[in-house]
Design an enzyme around this catalytic site. Sequence first.
Site, short mmCIF file in Angstrom:
data_model
loop_
_atom_site.label_atom_id
_atom_site.label_comp_id
_atom_site.label_asym_id
_atom_site.label_seq_id
_atom_site.Cartn_x
_atom_site.Cartn_y
_atom_site.Cartn_z
CB VAL A 1 -4.08 -10.42 -0.36
CG1 VAL A 1 -2.71 -9.88 0.03
CG2 VAL A 1 -4.00 -11.90 -0.71
CE LYS A 2 -6.91 -4.62 6.83
NZ LYS A 2 -7.32 -4.86 8.24
CG LEU A 3 -2.06 -5.89 -0.70
CD1 LEU A 3 -2.31 -5.73 -2.20
CD2 LEU A 3 -0.71 -6.52 -0.44
#
Length: 216
Positions: free
Chosen positions: A83-85
């Site tokens: 998950v890229k945040l």
Amino acid sequence: MELYIDTANLDEIKEAAALGVLDGVTTNPSLIAKEKGVKYHDRLKEICEVVKGPVSGEVISTEYAGMLTEAEQLIKIAPNIVVKLPTTVDGLKACKHLSGRGIKTNMTLVFQPLQALMVAKAGAFLVSPFIGRLDDAAEDGIELIHKIRAIYDTYGFKTKVLAASIRHNKHMVDCALAGSDVATVPMSVIKAMLNHPLTDTGIKKFLEDYKKAFPG
């Protein structure tokens, strides 16, 4: 140093994977938007079928609750989704929550060492400093890699340093020397890494000599 490709183009990903040196993929909403007629989650699923290493899928929410909702949808796509945040207050909170559940995160848009320190403390799997964009702003992107590497080594952080926004071979050499754990690059850079004019002239000379010695 691990090598990721930074694209959402399935043909490029397959071409890079066929080289046998591809370790993962990074994407973002802008890259997937370039792929006309492609649904966001569908493309991520297709990528995960080609590449078994980490595949970063980015959220578009800017608030904590929305990030977590999107993260739940992303992790259902495949077990290798990361998950890229964004590296913001809300992004940091989401990173801490997801990391605590054993979900891997990639904290993106990092431009200074204290951001990297904070995301490492929150348990990020990857931190993504954007070296090319810093160079564009007359700052030193590679120096940021050196600083993050020194901080992580000093305090024993396990977060991997992923050099992003790489523009050319010089960036790649400098990132490798600076101790970057991962570099994510466009297909054009992957191809350029294999090129040198002396290689081309050497092959040409070998073939010419062979034909002279063994005509017909």
